[in-house]
Write an enzyme that holds these catalytic residues in place. Sequence first.
Site, mmCIF file in Angstrom:
data_model
loop_
_atom_site.group_PDB
_atom_site.id
_atom_site.type_symbol
_atom_site.label_atom_id
_atom_site.label_comp_id
_atom_site.label_asym_id
_atom_site.label_seq_id
_atom_site.Cartn_x
_atom_site.Cartn_y
_atom_site.Cartn_z
ATOM 1 N N HIS A 56 127.021 -27.203 -9.453
ATOM 2 C CA HIS A 56 128.135 -26.421 -10.027
ATOM 3 C C HIS A 56 127.591 -25.440 -11.053
ATOM 4 C CE1 HIS A 56 132.551 -26.227 -11.378
ATOM 5 N NE2 HIS A 56 131.902 -25.369 -12.142
ATOM 6 N N HIS A 58 127.836 -20.938 -12.207
ATOM 7 C CA HIS A 58 128.508 -19.633 -12.011
ATOM 8 C C HIS A 58 127.437 -18.550 -12.091
ATOM 9 C CE1 HIS A 58 132.749 -21.117 -12.519
ATOM 10 N NE2 HIS A 58 132.057 -22.144 -12.991
ATOM 11 N N GLN A 151 139.249 -17.480 -10.511
ATOM 12 C CA GLN A 151 139.195 -17.688 -11.966
ATOM 13 C C GLN A 151 140.562 -17.516 -12.636
ATOM 14 O OE1 GLN A 151 135.891 -17.473 -14.411
ATOM 15 N NE2 GLN A 151 137.554 -18.573 -15.428
ATOM 16 N N HIS A 209 138.032 -26.503 -9.525
ATOM 17 C CA HIS A 209 138.039 -26.703 -10.980
ATOM 18 C C HIS A 209 139.356 -27.407 -11.277
ATOM 19 C CE1 HIS A 209 134.791 -23.797 -11.168
ATOM 20 N NE2 HIS A 209 134.713 -23.909 -12.480
ATOM 21 N N GLU A 212 140.499 -29.000 -16.114
ATOM 22 C CA GLU A 212 139.451 -28.738 -17.112
ATOM 23 C C GLU A 212 140.143 -28.401 -18.434
ATOM 24 O OE1 GLU A 212 136.846 -25.424 -16.366
ATOM 25 O OE2 GLU A 212 135.391 -26.070 -17.873
ATOM 26 N N ASP A 308 126.764 -25.809 -14.924
ATOM 27 C CA ASP A 308 127.925 -24.932 -15.099
ATOM 28 C C ASP A 308 127.535 -23.516 -15.551
ATOM 29 O OD1 ASP A 308 130.572 -24.257 -14.889
ATOM 30 O OD2 ASP A 308 131.285 -25.509 -16.541
#
Length: 411
Positions: A56, A58, A151, A209, A212, A308
């Site tokens: 995971h 980005h 997002q 996601h 979170e 992450d």
Amino acid sequence: MNIINARLRGKEGLFRVELDGERIAAIAPLSSPSNPAVGDLDAGGNLVTAPFIEPHIHLDATLTAGEPNWNMTGTLFEGIERWAERKATVTHEDTKTRAKKTIDMLVDHGIQHVRTHVDVTDPSLAALKAMVEVRDETRHLINLQIVAFPQEGIESFAGGRALMEEAIAIGADVVGGIPHFENTREQGVSSVKFLMDLAERKDLLVDVHCDETDDPQSRFLEVLAEEARIRGMGARVTASHTTAMGSYDNAYCSKLFRLLKQSEINFISCPTESIHLQGRFDSYPKRRGLTRVAEIDRAGMNICFAQDSIVDPWYPLGNGNIMRILEAGLHICHMLGYEDLQRGLDLITDNSARTLNLGEGYGIEVGRPANLLILSAPNDYEMIRTQGHALASIRNGKLLMQRTPSRVERC
Ligand SMILES: [Zn+2]
């Protein structure tokens, strides 16, 4: 190429691992330490494992911290503001250059499988198109899974559903989501149903996601797990973060765990990122802001660790070293008990491979790809205690990277 004097996880003694081209050809026990022949690699009694995995990250946002402004508070919300400033200047080449630089950092630490979330709440889908090229151009280094990650939401972002469909058509491998960020509970639920329909229809993996937040009322995990259970897709579905579970009360959690087990979904925790970003609305006592990693593991469910972020508006540190995440995670999750230390590497190897559905493409077994690491310690415990490194990374039977351990001379 052969690797001699190798220790293998879960096995006694030393081994010789023989590679034939791009496959592992044989694994033979050695009665005593042997001398290397020309072309052999000597593991020197240290562990030989399958590659580390980054499940995971980005890559479209990495290496942007401080551009143009630093996140002064360190909060998630200021991170979103800082990213909005940087996002305005993102170009195709900029995305590719940063992603490749980060992939090099991952490779230097023994990672050969990566799952990246790419923001698709952008009508041009520029970052996604750049990342599809990166996936092709870095095949000799890593296997890259690209998640279509909304997002700013699927239901609460204009054209969100169409962008998800388009991202899949362009070549995303995994369907993402962010139900806790949608404007209403109903939108969160419908976003999960939409993304599960899409994944089922296109026969794709899912990585959401999910919850979170520290809000104990954020309960989309039950929706995702139930959708996975009814459709029989659990092994192909992952819930990332689920940090709200750290704030759920035990009565709700005991009911939830029954469903989670039945669903057979996978979990990813990003311990350094979560302990940094969560707990921000608390004074004291202050929550840790992580999901129930040890409890999920003890219940026999599959969970792994991830980085992450690397140097982005949400998290200013990071260097590609997943061992750093493992060490922090074991501390934060109260997992320094004896048994946990004996099998700590599971959280960045085998458990992650199951999450990514790597199947027979992963593991130290005859006939599998000749992708492996030589580590700097003989077992999981020593690897964690000594803050060990991958000393060599081999991919398709060829050396990708070798590291010389630092030397101390006493005077
Ligand atoms: Zn993430």
